[in-house]
Design an enzyme around this catalytic site. Structure first.
Site, mmCIF file in Angstrom:
data_model
loop_
_atom_site.group_PDB
_atom_site.id
_atom_site.type_symbol
_atom_site.label_atom_id
_atom_site.label_comp_id
_atom_site.label_asym_id
_atom_site.label_seq_id
_atom_site.Cartn_x
_atom_site.Cartn_y
_atom_site.Cartn_z
ATOM 1 C CE LYS A 1 -4.386 -1.086 0.309
ATOM 2 N NZ LYS A 1 -5.192 -0.615 -0.183
ATOM 3 C CB SER B 1 -1.510 -7.660 -1.208
ATOM 4 O OG SER B 1 -2.208 -8.796 -0.152
#
Length: 404
Positions: free
Chosen positions: A51, A300
């Site tokens: 992110k 992720s």
């Protein structure tokens, strides 16, 4: 617009704040699928997730005036840390609204970057609505976790790195929550090589992209109840959806139970801790025909708190019959307990918990109960242990296993 020029700009810019997450070849997943499977370990980033890429690029595009007003966002955890870290790099004040159920490790790490954390609501969507309210009341600049083309552009830098390192990649698998990561990766991958197939993966109980593709537009789910908290989003982004629709080749669904086994696979075979949302891609590998193909599964993030981790490990061991419990009834006389233990030992089982209940029956001479938790190598070994007990004259009955 999502353009190649912006993707190239973002890919260079994010190098200032990211670690080079080189592809990791997975012998175990390659053997299982027949393909050549590589992992993109974004769980190894400074903030524990990808992110930071989208957050940093987004903030870089803001004006000084927009930054000076202070930033605000909503997040289940990883975007929170990305914005907090990126804001710190730019010298901006950041306020992060997180659901009340956010794991403590994500809350504390977000605070460690100097951000103010506000806990509100049960899921991301509740937190997001409150963050937008605070932005309007205080004049903050809102940084959306996924429904923002600049954020998606920053996330797309993952695809740039994959293609640069493995130009002949056939498949890229990417998790889907709100759709920012999948949109950025799929759009850039198709720009670089239209032959690359990009497959999105989302939790079956939070299948917001699947619902959107079926409806032709984003729709809100009634709930998003999944252990993959980072992808528990009821509605995918309006701005990014057209790009996702055009560039994603397929979207697969994964049950929560499958994530538990995937966690064990990565811990044991790759010594990696990956959070449940990051496990979606490896859990979905078996759904595709990958024979002879080069595949990259994006991991992720790895921000899993220790309590969740211990629970996932326990459930995974039970799920794979490496831990099981049995109830055995036997007469209350000397030597019976030793005999049961000997039968288990002869079958190479390992007793890790034992409960001796003398009061299961009013007639103790007829029966007392042993509840035994046993460690095994898997289903075949478990069945051999049970047969050993049966051959010894006992009738073992499987019961729910608990380590703690």
């Amino acid at each position: 617009m999502l353009t190649l020029e912006k993707f190239e700009q973002a890919s260079e810019l994010v190098k200032k704040v990211t670690l080079p997450t080189k592809l990791v070849y997975s012998e175990s997943f390659s053997r299982q699928t027949g393909g050549r499977v590589y992992l993109k370990p974004e769980n190894m980033q400074y903030t524990g997730a990808y992110k930071i890429r989208g957050a940093y690029y987004k903030i870089s595009t803001l004006s000084e005036e927009e930054r000076s007003r202070g930033l605000i966002t909503a997040s289940a955890g990883n975007h929170a840390q990305g914005v907090a870290c990126a804001a710190q790099k730019f010298g901006c004040k950041a306020t992060i609204v997180m659901p009340t159920v956010t794991p403590l490790i994500k809350v504390n790490r977000t605070k460690s970057y100097g951000a103010e954390v506000v806990l509100h609501g049960d899921v991301y969507d509740d937190a997001c609505a409150y963050a937008l309210q605070l932005a309007e009341e205080n004049g903050y600049t809102f940084v959306h976790p996924f429904d923002d083309l600049d954020v998606a552009t920053g996330q797309g830098s993952i695809a740039m790195e994959i293609v640069q390192e493995l130009p002949t990649v056939d498949y890229i698998l990417v998790p889907i929550g709100g759709g920012g990561l999948s949109t950025g990766v799929a759009t850039l991958a198709k720009m670089l090589n239209p032959k690359i197939k990009v497959v999105g993966v989302e939790p079956k109980n939070a299948a917001s992209m699947t619902a959107a593709l079926e409806a032709g537009a984003p729709v809100e789910l009634d709930s998003a109840a999944t252990i993959a908290d980072g992808t528990a989003v009821k509605k995918v982004g309006e701005k990014i959806f057209p790009y996702a629709k055009e560039n994603l080749d397929k979207v697969l669904l994964v049950e929560d139970d499958e994530l538990i086994g995937a966690f064990l696979d990565l811990v044991e075979n790759h010594k990696m801790v990956v959070e449940n949302s990051g496990l979606l891609t490896v859990a979905a590998l078996k759904q595709l025909d990958l024979n002879g193909k080069k595949v990259v599964a994006v991991l992720s993030g790895g921000n899993m708190d220790v309590i969740t981790m211990s629970s996932v490990v326990q459930h995974g061991l039970i799920q794979r019959d490496r831990i099981f419990s049995v109830s055995v009834l036997m007469p209350d006389k000397a030597g019976e307990l030793v005999r049961v233990a000997s039968l288990i030992a002869e079958a190479q089982g390992n007793v890790i918990k034992l409960d001796h209940n003398q009061f299961v029956s009013t007639n103790r001479n007829a029966a007392v109960e042993l509840r035994i938790t046993i460690e095994a190598f898997g289903t075949e070994h478990k069945n051999a242990i049970l047969k050993s007990l049966e051959d010894g004259g006992f009738r073992p009955r499987e019961i729910g296993a608990k380590l703690y």
